[in-house]
Write an enzyme that holds these catalytic residues in place. Structure first.
Site, PDB file in Angstrom:
ATOM      1  N   GLY A 100      71.320  25.598  14.577  1.00  0.00           N
ATOM      2  CA  GLY A 100      71.998  25.115  15.771  1.00  0.00           C
ATOM      3  C   GLY A 100      71.040  24.448  16.726  1.00  0.00           C
ATOM      4  N   PRO A 156      68.935  23.564  20.216  1.00  0.00           N
ATOM      5  CG  PRO A 156      66.930  22.498  20.702  1.00  0.00           C
ATOM      6  CD  PRO A 156      68.278  22.245  20.138  1.00  0.00           C
ATOM      7  N   GLY A 157      68.982  26.281  22.528  1.00  0.00           N
ATOM      8  CA  GLY A 157      69.709  26.871  23.637  1.00  0.00           C
ATOM      9  C   GLY A 157      71.095  27.383  23.323  1.00  0.00           C
ATOM     10  CB  THR A 158      73.357  27.041  20.468  1.00  0.00           C
ATOM     11  OG1 THR A 158      72.387  27.165  19.419  1.00  0.00           O
ATOM     12  CG2 THR A 158      73.566  25.567  20.773  1.00  0.00           C
ATOM     13  N   GLY A 159      71.834  29.996  21.437  1.00  0.00           N
ATOM     14  CA  GLY A 159      71.899  31.452  21.348  1.00  0.00           C
ATOM     15  C   GLY A 159      71.540  32.032  20.000  1.00  0.00           C
ATOM     16  CE  LYS A 160      68.466  27.965  16.755  1.00  0.00           C
ATOM     17  NZ  LYS A 160      68.832  27.211  17.976  1.00  0.00           N
ATOM     18  CB  THR A 161      66.383  33.802  19.901  1.00  0.00           C
ATOM     19  OG1 THR A 161      65.723  32.704  19.262  1.00  0.00           O
ATOM     20  CG2 THR A 161      65.410  34.959  20.020  1.00  0.00           C
ATOM     21  CG  HIS A 212      75.088  -0.876  40.402  1.00  0.00           C
ATOM     22  ND1 HIS A 212      74.402  -1.827  39.685  1.00  0.00           N
ATOM     23  CD2 HIS A 212      75.259   0.173  39.546  1.00  0.00           C
ATOM     24  CE1 HIS A 212      74.168  -1.375  38.460  1.00  0.00           C
ATOM     25  NE2 HIS A 212      74.675  -0.159  38.356  1.00  0.00           N
ATOM     26  CD  GLU A 213      76.220   3.932  41.074  1.00  0.00           C
ATOM     27  OE1 GLU A 213      77.047   4.410  40.269  1.00  0.00           O
ATOM     28  OE2 GLU A 213      75.066   3.621  40.732  1.00  0.00           O
TER      29      GLU A 213
END
Length: 640
Positions: A194, A196-201, A416-417
């Site tokens: 997955g 990075p940061g998705t909660g594997k560890t 522009h915006e």
């Protein structure tokens, strides 16, 4: 008490005993008072001494009063015996006391023996099991400490399918007969994949908290050192520990550090990393049986792993831990806000809808930023406004209100915006507008932010066409209303060109070029990144690709031009409202475009007069890439 401290205490006790023994043996056993030899001779001549006992050069005598004394006589004094006989002193002579040779050797060699004992103690602590030199070959795996706070599956959200896959392994360890009665075998390895940061560890820590078996954790980088053969030795030691504690679970984080394709290293077949991988392959599925040792690994680069590592029998399961959907994001926010005091107006579902593409780590950072903002404002709880401000800070960058901007630049940014906003509002099949601001954030002078209604994994061609038009809206608003161009559209043009080229070369969205991929990516597995693109087409085809890319961008340009010229009044109203209020939300944008007078408690300040279009003294400052960017809320239209 730890075994190391026990051994240290034992050696200290032995050293203290030896030192005390030597001191005792070195001390004199006599308790007689010491007398100077010259005084002893005077006492002999005065008749105060009655008898003496001579042993070597030591003399122990007795006075006429009955008290005793001790003195040391010079060696081979011929007059000493004669003087004592002339004074009628009784003389007794004893042979000199002999010191044992082993005691003398111990006393002389004690410092060297003590240093040797200390060296042996530290060497024993540094040695690895199996008689290896020092501890380089010993595994650095850490056994889970049960005294620490456990993380369970209740603390993990947003990946229900992954939790179900790994939960089955825990059930097998607890009730193996439930699966074995039907001939089922426990998987030897589980690979969690997955971004990075998705909660594997975190999921692995939850497995450790739920499993009632020993849990070893180690990082992939812990195997490889500068010494040859260390990695393979540590792999062997790791699985030896696992067999001794079977059944158990071994978790290897970032396994791509040692599991990359073989043959891609600089050292050829004798590369240290490859030897480590070879040993890992053998331990996972070789001649020896490793029943009861389950290997769980995590990586965000499965594309660089060696095929032999991914085959069934080693990693039987590949569990994808992807980015959470809106339901998963709401569940993650609920976990992270459990210990954060929030007000009743906080809607976690609304926050989850406004954070597409956020991972669990991003949401944890969002909650933390909101809590810090509330604490900075001395609030007792976190409000919805704090979450909105934190979301804008994370997605668009920190407000740079201290940045000095001239009225000319401010007016250019407003138009522009406004151009981005008006085109995005009028086109169908686009993400709804969320907010537009001309307050500098991050590297941008202004941001137009869009948020999708729901999570998107694929994108329609009409959506991409409309996005090209939205990207061109900022540049066109400058040309139509101000009669000039600025560098603020540089990032918009770059993004539009890249998007159009992907539509032609990767996604087959060009009728003239057809559903064909042009250009082959060149990758280096060892480096883990794309190094370039291989041109596998002719020069004539390259010209056609360039024409198609230009045609797509210009088609979006013409679409945006048509919208802005047809609604020029609305464009000017939007730009003026941005100059007055600096930030507009969706409701305010809708009222302004539809011509409804905004509800405000105070009159807006008078607008600055527009500068002359042909003013030669006005200078356009160099704007960093990204100024005038539509907004960080727009996801990258890449295939899922």
């Amino acid at each position: 008490m730890n075994q190391v401290y026990k051994n240290l205490a034992l050696w200290l006790i032995i050293a203290i005993i030896l030192i005390s023994f030597i001191n005792i043996m070195g001390q004199s056993t006599s308790s007689h008072p010491q007398v100077v030899f010259s005084e002893f001779m005077n006492q002999v001549e005065n008749g105060e001494v009655t008898e003496v006992v001579m042993q070597g050069n030591q003399i122990v005598g007795q006075y006429t009063s009955g008290t005793t004394f001790q003195t040391i006589a010079p060696n081979e004094d011929p007059n000493l015996i004669r003087i004592m006989r002339e004074n009628s002193i009784r003389i007794e002579v004893k042979p000199p006391e002999q010191t044992s040779w082993y005691l003398s050797a111990l006393i002389s060699w004690f410092p060297m023996l003590l240093l040797l004992a200390i060296w042996i103690f530290f060497m024993r602590q540094m040695q690895s099991g199996g008689g290896k030199a020092l501890s380089f070959g010993k595994s650095k795996a850490r056994l889970l400490n049960e005294s620490k706070k456990k993380i369970t599956f209740k603390d993990v959200a947003g990946c229900d399918e992954a939790k179900e896959e790994v939960h089955e392994i825990i059930e097998f360890l607890k009730e193996p007969q439930k699966f074995s009665k039907l001939g089922g075998k426990i998987p030897k390895g589980v690979l969690m994949i997955g971004p990075p940061g998705t909660g594997k560890t975190l999921l692995a820590r939850a497995i450790a908290g739920e499993a009632s078996v020993p849990f070893f954790s180690i990082s992939g980088s812990d195997f490889v050192e500068m010494f040859v053969g260390v990695g393979a030795s540590r792999v062997r030691d790791l699985f030896e520990q696992g067999k001794k504690n079977s059944p158990c679970i071994i978790f290897i984080d970032e396994i791509d550090a040692v599991g990359r394709h073989r043959g891609a290293g600089l050292g050829g077949g004798h590369d240290e990393r490859e030897q480590t991988l070879n040993q890992l392959l053998v331990e996972m599925d070789g001649f020896e049986n490793n029943d009861g040792v389950i290997l769980i690994a995590a990586t965000n680069r499965p594309d660089v792993l060696d095929p032999a590592l991914l085959r069934p029998g080693r990693f039987d399961r590949q569990v994808v831990v992807g980015q959470p959907d809106i339901k998963g994001r709401a569940a993650i926010l609920k976990i992270h806000t459990a210990n954060v005091p929030i007000t009743d107006d906080v809607e976690l579902k609304t926050i989850a809808r406004g954070t597409p593409g956020f991972t669990g780590a991003d949401l944890a950072n969002l909650v933390n930023e909101a809590a810090l903002l509330a604490a900075r404002n001395e609030k007792n709880s976190v409000t919805m406004a704090d979450f909105e401000e934190a979301k804008d800070k994370v997605m668009m960058g920190v407000e740079r209100r201290s940045m000095v901007i001239t009225e000319t630049e401010k007016r250019n940014t407003a138009f522009h915006e406004a151009g981005h906003t008006l085109v995005a509002y009028k086109l169908p099949d686009t993400d709804p507008l969320h907010k537009v601001t001309i307050i500098p954030r991050g590297r941008a002078l202004g941001v137009t932010m869009q948020l999708p209604k729901e999570d998107q994994h694929t994108y329609l061609r009409s959506y991409l066409y409309n996005r090209l038009a939205i990207l061109m809206g900022g540049r066109l608003a400058e040309e139509i209303c101000l009669g000039q161009m600025t560098t603020g559209a540089g990032n918009d043009i770059e993004v539009a060109t890249d998007l159009a080229r992907k539509m032609v070369c990767e996604w087959g969205m060009s009728d003239k070029m057809g559903p064909i991929t042009y250009g082959q990516k060149e990758e280096q597995v060892f480096l883990g990144k794309d190094l370039g693109s291989n041109k596998n087409f002719s020069d004539e085809t390259a010209k056609l690709i360039d024409l198609e890319v230009k045609g797509l961008v210009m088609n979006g340009y013409n679409t945006a031009k048509s919208i802005l010229t047809d609604h020029l009044d609305a464009l000017e109203r939007l730009a003026q409202a941005l100059l007055d209020r600096e930030t507009l939300d969706l409701n305010e944008i809708t009222e302004i475009i539809d011509g409804i007078s905004p509800k405000s408690s105070e009159d807006p300040p008078p607008s600055a007069p527009a500068p002359a279009k042909d003013d030669k003294d006005s200078k356009v400052k160099d704007i960093l890439d990204g100024d005038g960017l539509m907004g960080g809320g727009m996801p990258d239209p890449s295939p899922a």
